[in-house]
Design an enzyme around this catalytic site. Structure first.
Site, PDB file in Angstrom:
ATOM      1  N   SER A  67       1.154  -0.991  -0.102  1.00  0.00           N
ATOM      2  CA  SER A  67       0.310   0.421   0.021  1.00  0.00           C
ATOM      3  C   SER A  67       1.102   1.284  -0.088  1.00  0.00           C
ATOM      4  CB  SER A  67      -0.784  -0.107   1.142  1.00  0.00           C
ATOM      5  OG  SER A  67      -1.734   1.595   0.973  1.00  0.00           O
ATOM      6  N   TYR A 117      -2.275  -0.675  10.018  1.00  0.00           N
ATOM      7  CA  TYR A 117      -2.565  -0.981   8.718  1.00  0.00           C
ATOM      8  C   TYR A 117      -1.065  -0.378   8.160  1.00  0.00           C
ATOM      9  CZ  TYR A 117      -3.662  -1.068   4.241  1.00  0.00           C
ATOM     10  OH  TYR A 117      -3.502  -1.103   2.901  1.00  0.00           O
TER      11      TYR A 117
END
Length: 254
Positions: free
Chosen positions: A145, A158
């Protein structure tokens, strides 16, 4: 002349592939003649996706798996090899997120995100690599990501998991580079399909960051991310390993 981008006949195992990005990746590989193993912890959703693909004459096999559990990761790879005889490509894509200020996460929330997003990637890759190294060939692709490289408020666990993925990719890549197994990552930006644990609210400050910080001014469609996975899985990327490929509408460059 051979098509260096071809994945026809390849056995591809994809975690987190009953919906969203994973489902789009699975469809893309199946459309191109690959033998695809889809997987998810959500059995009802997984079986529905399998029926949908099979009704379209796509080669797909479904395995229920909770990637936060090491033994289930082993079972996923074992069942892939038992069903198709080999595993050529592993795509680690399962993931969750919980958006909160850093000071508010509970211990169990941190553990859940890390267990699925990072620990699960490692064990699936470990067991797949054991098969691939024996054959001297294979491609492992992990979904990272933009949050693994830049600071985005509300994403501490995350972001930690995705940064960990980037380093895991690089380390595995250099370990296995001379043994025929390539390891890379695709780092998506904002996608128009929300992952589990995230709710969309266009008035939310976090969501308003999307158009403001993405030079292309929009979320990417799930289909727009497929090409990166096909490329890294194919012979077109035969000299590429240890890379993180950003597919983010320019977010990482801005």
């Amino acid at each position: 002349m051979a098509d260096i981008f071809s994945v026809a006949g390849k056995v591809v195992c994809i975690t987190g592939s009953s919906r969203g990005l994973g489902k789009a990746i699975a469809r893309g590989f199946a459309d191109r003649g690959a033998k695809v193993v889809i997987s998810s912890w959500n059995l009802e959703e997984l079986e529905a996706t399998q029926r949908e693909f099979q009704s379209q004459d796509l080669e797909v096999y479904a395995v229920e798996v909770d990637v936060s559990k090491r033994d289930r990761c082993q079972q996923l790879i074992d069942r892939t090899v038992e069903h198709y005889g080999a595993i050529d490509i592993l795509i680690c894509n399962a993931g969750i997120d919980i958006i909160k200020p850093a000071e508010q996460y509970e211990a169990e929330e941190w553990d859940k995100i890390i267990d699925i997003n990072l620990r699960g990637y490692y064990f699936c890759a470990q067991f797949a690599a054991q098969q691939m190294l024996d054959r001297g060939a294979g491609s492992i692709i992990m979904t990272s990501s933009i949050a693994g490289a830049v600071g985005i408020p509300g994403l501490v666990p995350y972001a930690a998991s995705k940064g960990g993925i980037n380093q895991m990719v690089r380390t595995m890549a250099v370990e296995w580079a001379q043994k025929g197994v390539r390891v890379n990552a695709v780092a998506p930006g904002y996608i128009d399909n929300m992952m589990a644990g995230v709710e969309y609210d266009e008035n939310n400050t976090y969501q308003q960051r999307v158009t403001r910080f993405t030079p292309m001014g929009r979320r990417g469609k799930v289909e727009e991310f497929l090409g990166a996975y096909i490329f890294l899985a194919s012979d077109a990327a035969s000299y590429i390993t240890g890379e993180v490929l950003y597919v983010d509408g320019g977010y990482h460059a801005a």
